[in-house]
Design an enzyme around this catalytic site. Sequence first.
Site, mmCIF file in Angstrom:
data_model
loop_
_atom_site.group_PDB
_atom_site.id
_atom_site.type_symbol
_atom_site.label_atom_id
_atom_site.label_comp_id
_atom_site.label_asym_id
_atom_site.label_seq_id
_atom_site.Cartn_x
_atom_site.Cartn_y
_atom_site.Cartn_z
ATOM 1 C CE LYS A 191 124.343 110.766 83.510
ATOM 2 N NZ LYS A 191 123.545 110.512 82.279
ATOM 3 N N GLY A 243 132.968 108.658 77.451
ATOM 4 C CA GLY A 243 131.994 109.302 76.574
ATOM 5 C C GLY A 243 132.699 110.148 75.535
ATOM 6 C CB SER A 244 131.443 112.873 73.434
ATOM 7 O OG SER A 244 130.977 113.763 74.413
ATOM 8 C CB THR A 245 136.605 114.228 72.604
ATOM 9 O OG1 THR A 245 137.106 112.912 72.319
ATOM 10 C CG2 THR A 245 137.785 115.160 72.833
ATOM 11 C CD GLU A 246 130.443 118.787 72.351
ATOM 12 O OE1 GLU A 246 130.137 117.809 71.635
ATOM 13 O OE2 GLU A 246 129.685 119.743 72.563
ATOM 14 N N GLY A 248 134.090 115.251 77.792
ATOM 15 C CA GLY A 248 135.308 114.990 78.571
ATOM 16 C C GLY A 248 136.064 116.277 78.866
ATOM 17 C CD GLU A 265 137.359 104.617 76.791
ATOM 18 O OE1 GLU A 265 137.489 105.230 75.710
ATOM 19 O OE2 GLU A 265 136.533 103.733 76.990
ATOM 20 C CB CYS A 299 135.507 104.602 72.383
ATOM 21 S SG CYS A 299 135.839 103.225 73.471
ATOM 22 C CD GLU A 396 134.071 108.531 68.687
ATOM 23 O OE1 GLU A 396 133.687 109.480 69.387
ATOM 24 O OE2 GLU A 396 134.587 107.498 69.162
HETATM 25 P P1 TAP Z 1 128.250 112.077 75.968
HETATM 26 O O1 TAP Z 1 127.357 113.257 75.917
HETATM 27 O O2 TAP Z 1 129.688 112.287 76.159
HETATM 28 O O3 TAP Z 1 127.661 111.115 77.094
HETATM 29 C C1 TAP Z 1 128.400 110.282 77.964
HETATM 30 C C2 TAP Z 1 127.828 110.366 79.364
HETATM 31 O O4 TAP Z 1 128.048 111.667 79.910
HETATM 32 C C3 TAP Z 1 126.332 110.144 79.455
HETATM 33 O O5 TAP Z 1 126.009 109.508 80.652
HETATM 34 C C4 TAP Z 1 125.820 111.558 79.432
HETATM 35 O O6 TAP Z 1 124.522 111.677 79.910
HETATM 36 C C5 TAP Z 1 126.820 112.240 80.325
HETATM 37 N N1 TAP Z 1 126.932 113.690 80.174
HETATM 38 C C6 TAP Z 1 126.515 114.485 79.151
HETATM 39 N N2 TAP Z 1 126.851 115.763 79.392
HETATM 40 C C7 TAP Z 1 127.495 115.804 80.573
HETATM 41 C C8 TAP Z 1 128.102 116.834 81.350
HETATM 42 N N3 TAP Z 1 128.125 118.087 80.941
HETATM 43 N N4 TAP Z 1 128.682 116.509 82.528
HETATM 44 C C9 TAP Z 1 128.709 115.223 82.942
HETATM 45 N N5 TAP Z 1 128.141 114.204 82.253
HETATM 46 C C10 TAP Z 1 127.553 114.480 81.079
HETATM 47 O O7 TAP Z 1 128.039 111.240 74.675
HETATM 48 P P2 TAP Z 1 126.675 111.121 73.851
HETATM 49 O O8 TAP Z 1 125.947 112.417 73.767
HETATM 50 O O9 TAP Z 1 125.963 109.978 74.370
HETATM 51 O O10 TAP Z 1 127.248 110.829 72.424
HETATM 52 C C11 TAP Z 1 127.784 111.880 71.642
HETATM 53 C C12 TAP Z 1 128.968 111.392 70.864
HETATM 54 O O11 TAP Z 1 129.982 110.983 71.755
HETATM 55 C C13 TAP Z 1 128.713 110.144 70.040
HETATM 56 O O12 TAP Z 1 128.200 110.440 68.809
HETATM 57 C C14 TAP Z 1 130.070 109.532 69.960
HETATM 58 O O13 TAP Z 1 130.802 110.087 68.912
HETATM 59 C C15 TAP Z 1 130.691 109.904 71.253
HETATM 60 N N6 TAP Z 1 130.647 108.843 72.248
HETATM 61 C C16 TAP Z 1 131.787 108.264 72.542
HETATM 62 C C17 TAP Z 1 131.789 107.254 73.460
HETATM 63 C C18 TAP Z 1 133.052 106.591 73.787
HETATM 64 S S1 TAP Z 1 133.017 105.218 74.583
HETATM 65 N N7 TAP Z 1 134.174 107.106 73.463
HETATM 66 C C19 TAP Z 1 130.636 106.844 74.093
HETATM 67 C C20 TAP Z 1 129.459 107.506 73.800
HETATM 68 C C21 TAP Z 1 129.499 108.511 72.869
HETATM 69 P P3 TAP Z 1 123.311 111.490 78.848
HETATM 70 O O14 TAP Z 1 123.520 110.210 78.143
HETATM 71 O O15 TAP Z 1 122.143 111.429 79.674
HETATM 72 O O16 TAP Z 1 123.412 112.675 77.937
#
Ligand code: TAP
Length: 485
Positions: A191, A243-246, A248, A265, A299, A396
């Site tokens: 995904k 992705g995000s800690t939240e 995760g 991660e 990250c 972050e």
């Molecule tokens: P996330 O919401 O964590 O997105 C990561 C992935 O998870 C995306 O494919 C997302 O889909 C998917 N996702 C979202 N909600 C989910 C759920 N409840 N169950 C399963 N999968 C889900 O990150 P974001 O919204 O893109 O970014 C938010 C913050 O996260 C950023 O500002 C940054 O601080 C942090 N972030 C950290 C990392 C790393 S590598 N540590 C990477 C990205 C973001 P969608 O993209 O379609 O929402």
Amino acid sequence: MQGELAAQAEWDYAPAPESRDIVSIAPEYGLFIDGEFVPAADGRQFATVNPATEEPLAQVADAGEADVDRAVAAARAAYERVWGPMPGAERAKYLYRIARLLQERSREFAVLESLDNGKPIKESRDVDIPLAAAHFFYHAGWADKLEHAGFGPSPRPLGVSGQVIPWNFPLLMAAWKLAPALAAGNTCVLKPAETTPLTALLLAEVCQQAGLPPGVLNVTTGAGSTGAALVSHPGVDKIAFTGSTEVGKEIQRAVAGTGKRLTLELGGKAANIVFDDAPVEGAVEGIVNGIFFNQGHVCCAGSRLLVQESVADSVLGRLRDRLGTLRLGDPLDKNTDIGAINSRQQLDKIRELSDAGEAEGAERWSPPCQLPDRGYWFPPTLFTGVSQSHRIAQEEIFGPVLSVLTFRTPDEAVAKANNTPYGLSAGVWTEKGSRILWMAQRLRAGVVWANTYNRFDPTSPFGGYRESGFGREGGRHGLAAYLNA
Ligand code: TAP
């Protein structure tokens, strides 16, 4: 005066845009299920846009629960009938083929990645795509040697792996997840992030081209709800998430008690620590690479600079000079150092946290920098006078924003570096090898770079602990996450 102006004009950069002709973007993309591109069951789509221009690039199928169900069923059938029983040496051939095709089509991938993500072409061309190919090459080498990897005489694959990835390194994160899973004999449902689905879909096309058996890789594009459907699907044996800690934490709650294997991660707030004996020019380059690479959407970004007080003024002076030379603008221009922020939502988050930094009393500085009229942009930004309790030192930001703190002694550097709920990465800049080892033993981080930063290699395990997640990707350790030893 005229001569002066002429001399100045001679030194201006001329635009050097990479042509986008090599990429043909279709108006619409389907899901990749069981070896074919198909529309979502309910026909829903979403748009993906170029963040540098806000131009819509394509409509992409939005997978619902029924589609995820189909994808998992295809992955299960492929696992049981083809991929699981296939000898490792045969699986390796497919992975080598995918790796070679990634190399052959690397320019196409690089341009598409920069268009969909906003990252500078020199990064997608020189980092994302070559590293993605390297991950497939490396893991192809493991496919027929798993019994010698130290996991017992006959390690078995887990089955179907559900993999949810973010938007900051779209193809590279796909490669990090898929290559070890496939090498170990698992099948996958991937995904991608909603804002960056296009290179994962091109990778699916490459898998078709490589003759990968149908169902071994499935790509279900969509938003967070698609990810949630995949995570909670009972037919999935392992979840890998970046992705995000939240999110995760949400995923960890969702899989608790199901018996599914999980690796996470997550985020970070890494300290990049510069001692007074560090070679300054190298350290300044490392600071810039640590936080301004990929617009700080990393990250493991070195988002907190800890600089020894005695050299703080000279390091910051040079850093400001260096930031003045960074070129922000068209991601497809080969001279661009800083591209676009990936989405409006992410730009809002960076703005909000930066404003909070100012409101809490830190001093904000950016070099003179013209932002384009359209698209999502944020200038490289430095905060001095940051205290450990400030939000910009704790949270972050995931953008091109560096928080600077100072320290006097190595103990103080360690205490400040570890004053974070995260534990992903850290950097140490010093001439003394003994000090590097002393620091590395005390820094609570999964990865510690010494006199370099943001270096990645498929042979080297990467991952964190505490709020940065658990499990490793890359190297022999990364394989363990996809095997029943
Ligand atoms: P996330 O919401 O964590 O997105 C990561 C992935 O998870 C995306 O494919 C997302 O889909 C998917 N996702 C979202 N909600 C989910 C759920 N409840 N169950 C399963 N999968 C889900 O990150 P974001 O919204 O893109 O970014 C938010 C913050 O996260 C950023 O500002 C940054 O601080 C942090 N972030 C950290 C990392 C790393 S590598 N540590 C990477 C990205 C973001 P969608 O993209 O379609 O929402």
